[in-house]
Scaffold this motif. Structure first.
Motif, mmCIF file in Angstrom:
data_model
loop_
_atom_site.group_PDB
_atom_site.id
_atom_site.type_symbol
_atom_site.label_atom_id
_atom_site.label_comp_id
_atom_site.label_asym_id
_atom_site.label_seq_id
_atom_site.Cartn_x
_atom_site.Cartn_y
_atom_site.Cartn_z
ATOM 1 N N TYR A 211 0.806 -1.218 0.000
ATOM 2 C CA TYR A 211 0.000 0.000 0.000
ATOM 3 C C TYR A 211 0.842 1.273 0.000
ATOM 4 N N GLN A 212 2.005 1.231 0.616
ATOM 5 C CA GLN A 212 2.878 2.403 0.602
ATOM 6 C C GLN A 212 3.336 2.723 -0.816
ATOM 7 N N GLN A 213 3.773 1.708 -1.560
ATOM 8 C CA GLN A 213 4.342 1.962 -2.882
ATOM 9 C C GLN A 213 3.306 2.402 -3.910
ATOM 10 N N LEU A 214 2.035 2.065 -3.671
ATOM 11 C CA LEU A 214 0.996 2.451 -4.621
ATOM 12 C C LEU A 214 0.899 3.966 -4.800
ATOM 13 N N GLN A 215 1.267 4.705 -3.757
ATOM 14 C CA GLN A 215 1.119 6.163 -3.795
ATOM 15 C C GLN A 215 2.358 6.873 -4.330
ATOM 16 N N MET A 216 3.371 6.114 -4.732
ATOM 17 C CA MET A 216 4.653 6.709 -5.134
ATOM 18 C C MET A 216 4.835 6.701 -6.650
ATOM 19 N N GLU A 217 5.725 7.580 -7.128
ATOM 20 C CA GLU A 217 6.185 7.540 -8.516
ATOM 21 C C GLU A 217 6.966 6.250 -8.717
ATOM 22 N N ASP A 218 6.998 5.759 -9.953
ATOM 23 C CA ASP A 218 7.536 4.433 -10.245
ATOM 24 C C ASP A 218 8.890 4.146 -9.602
ATOM 25 N N PHE A 219 9.857 5.004 -9.845
ATOM 26 C CA PHE A 219 11.203 4.706 -9.368
ATOM 27 C C PHE A 219 11.393 5.075 -7.895
ATOM 28 N N GLN A 220 10.583 5.969 -7.392
ATOM 29 C CA GLN A 220 10.546 6.189 -5.941
ATOM 30 C C GLN A 220 10.027 4.919 -5.270
ATOM 31 N N ALA A 221 8.996 4.321 -5.864
ATOM 32 C CA ALA A 221 8.444 3.070 -5.330
ATOM 33 C C ALA A 221 9.467 1.946 -5.396
ATOM 34 N N LEU A 222 10.199 1.878 -6.502
ATOM 35 C CA LEU A 222 11.199 0.820 -6.648
ATOM 36 C C LEU A 222 12.335 0.991 -5.646
ATOM 37 N N ASN A 223 12.728 2.231 -5.401
ATOM 38 C CA ASN A 223 13.773 2.504 -4.419
ATOM 39 C C ASN A 223 13.317 2.090 -3.019
ATOM 40 N N TYR A 224 12.088 2.453 -2.685
ATOM 41 C CA TYR A 224 11.507 2.065 -1.390
ATOM 42 C C TYR A 224 11.416 0.544 -1.277
ATOM 43 N N ALA A 225 10.934 -0.101 -2.342
ATOM 44 C CA ALA A 225 10.789 -1.552 -2.341
ATOM 45 C C ALA A 225 12.133 -2.253 -2.199
ATOM 46 N N SER A 226 13.170 -1.666 -2.770
ATOM 47 C CA SER A 226 14.513 -2.252 -2.657
ATOM 48 C C SER A 226 14.980 -2.275 -1.209
ATOM 49 N N ASP A 227 14.710 -1.191 -0.486
ATOM 50 C CA ASP A 227 15.067 -1.146 0.943
ATOM 51 C C ASP A 227 14.278 -2.190 1.727
ATOM 52 N N VAL A 228 12.992 -2.304 1.407
ATOM 53 C CA VAL A 228 12.137 -3.244 2.128
ATOM 54 C C VAL A 228 12.583 -4.678 1.891
ATOM 55 N N ILE A 229 12.847 -5.032 0.634
ATOM 56 C CA ILE A 229 13.172 -6.426 0.342
ATOM 57 C C ILE A 229 14.554 -6.807 0.865
ATOM 58 N N ALA A 230 15.482 -5.835 0.903
ATOM 59 C CA ALA A 230 16.809 -6.118 1.458
ATOM 60 C C ALA A 230 16.700 -6.445 2.947
ATOM 61 N N ALA A 231 15.916 -5.629 3.678
ATOM 62 C CA ALA A 231 15.715 -5.893 5.106
ATOM 63 C C ALA A 231 14.950 -7.200 5.308
ATOM 64 N N ASN A 232 13.946 -7.429 4.472
ATOM 65 C CA ASN A 232 13.136 -8.646 4.532
ATOM 66 C C ASN A 232 14.012 -9.898 4.355
ATOM 67 N N SER A 233 15.017 -9.803 3.493
ATOM 68 C CA SER A 233 15.851 -10.974 3.174
ATOM 69 C C SER A 233 16.605 -11.512 4.385
#
Length: 263
Positions: A211-233
């Motif tokens: 839900y957080q990334q839905l409100q972001m510009e494409d590459f802002q969302a991808l940058n945010y998602a990269s941080d999330v998935i790295a921590a998730n890993s």
């Protein structure tokens, strides 16, 4: 609780709206009861999925027009602010929320379907935002309706107040699946079970990220998602899940073992 009941089955909580005499209208009391219940479910972390269900004739007819008519503008605002908190609770709890829809889901009842993470409807279900027919434009249902379906179709529903069928709701993206009425319970439970095999902690991470990334510009969302998935890993459940993948076995989530120990 007078207007809401709950039963649990395995890792699924079935929350039932019990205001059937008023077609499950979302009165102030019902909203308070279901919001309190969902917050308790979130704190206890004993289930992974919440299924919200109504009656056969009405999932929910939305807010009570009688309650709105008899309250002052200030009190009507308090009603909608309380509903706002309820909507936030659905969005913020770690559990995945599924609306199981039979009968009509109109106005704020349609909003409840739209805010839910997933929705399954019977072939007899109907959906509408008919407030405009009573001179009360469905402003609050419009928020999540317009974030579920295309803008033009959302505008049509809001400006005409017309009902749509379950199949139309599926076509426009308001529900995930439409099934015969006699299969609604079984199919909803199967969808819930497909989710309960996952780690609740990872569901929580994923729900927040989605839900957080839905409100972001494409590459802002991808940058945010990269941080999330790295921590998730490096989460213990992810480390176990990856190891289980290589070993071709079912994961045994460390977070759930820890929860059992604490209990």
């Amino acid at each position: 609780m007078e207007y809401v009941s709950v039963r649990t089955k395995e890792a699924i909580a079935y929350v039932t709206l019990e205001n059937t005499k008023q077609h499950n209208t979302l009165t102030f009391q019902l909203i308070e009861e279901i919001d309190e219940l969902l917050q308790n479910i979130a704190k206890e972390r004993k289930v992974k999925v919440v299924v919200i269900e109504g009656g056969k004739k009405a999932f929910s007819a939305g807010h009570s027009l009688q309650e709105i008519q008899t309250r002052s503008q200030e009190d009507v605002l308090k009603l909608f602010q309380r509903c706002y908190q309820f909507m936030r609770t659905i969005r913020e709890i770690p559990q995945v929320v599924i609306s199981k829809v039979e009968g009509v889901a109109v106005a704020a009842g349609c909003q409840l379907v739209a805010i839910s993470d997933l929705a399954v409807a019977s072939e007899s279900a109907r959906f509408a935002t008919p407030g405009i027919n009573s001179g009360l434009f469905c402003s609050t249902p419009a928020v999540f309706l317009s974030r579920n379906i295309g803008r033009k179709k959302a505008a049509e529903l809001l400006f005409t107040g017309n009902l749509i069928t379950a199949e139309e709701a599926f076509t426009y993206g308001l529900v995930n699946e439409v099934v015969p009425s006699d299969q609604l319970d079984e199919r909803t439970e199967q969808l819930a079970k497909d989710i309960t095999k996952q780690s609740l902690e990872i569901l929580e991470i994923g729900k927040r990220q989605f839900y957080q990334q839905l409100q972001m510009e494409d590459f802002q969302a991808l940058n945010y998602a990269s941080d999330v998935i790295a921590a998730n890993s490096k989460h213990p459940d992810a480390e176990e899940g990856i190891q289980a993948f290589f070993e071709k076995r079912r994961p045994e989530w460390p977070s759930e073992k820890e929860s059992v120990k604490k209990a």
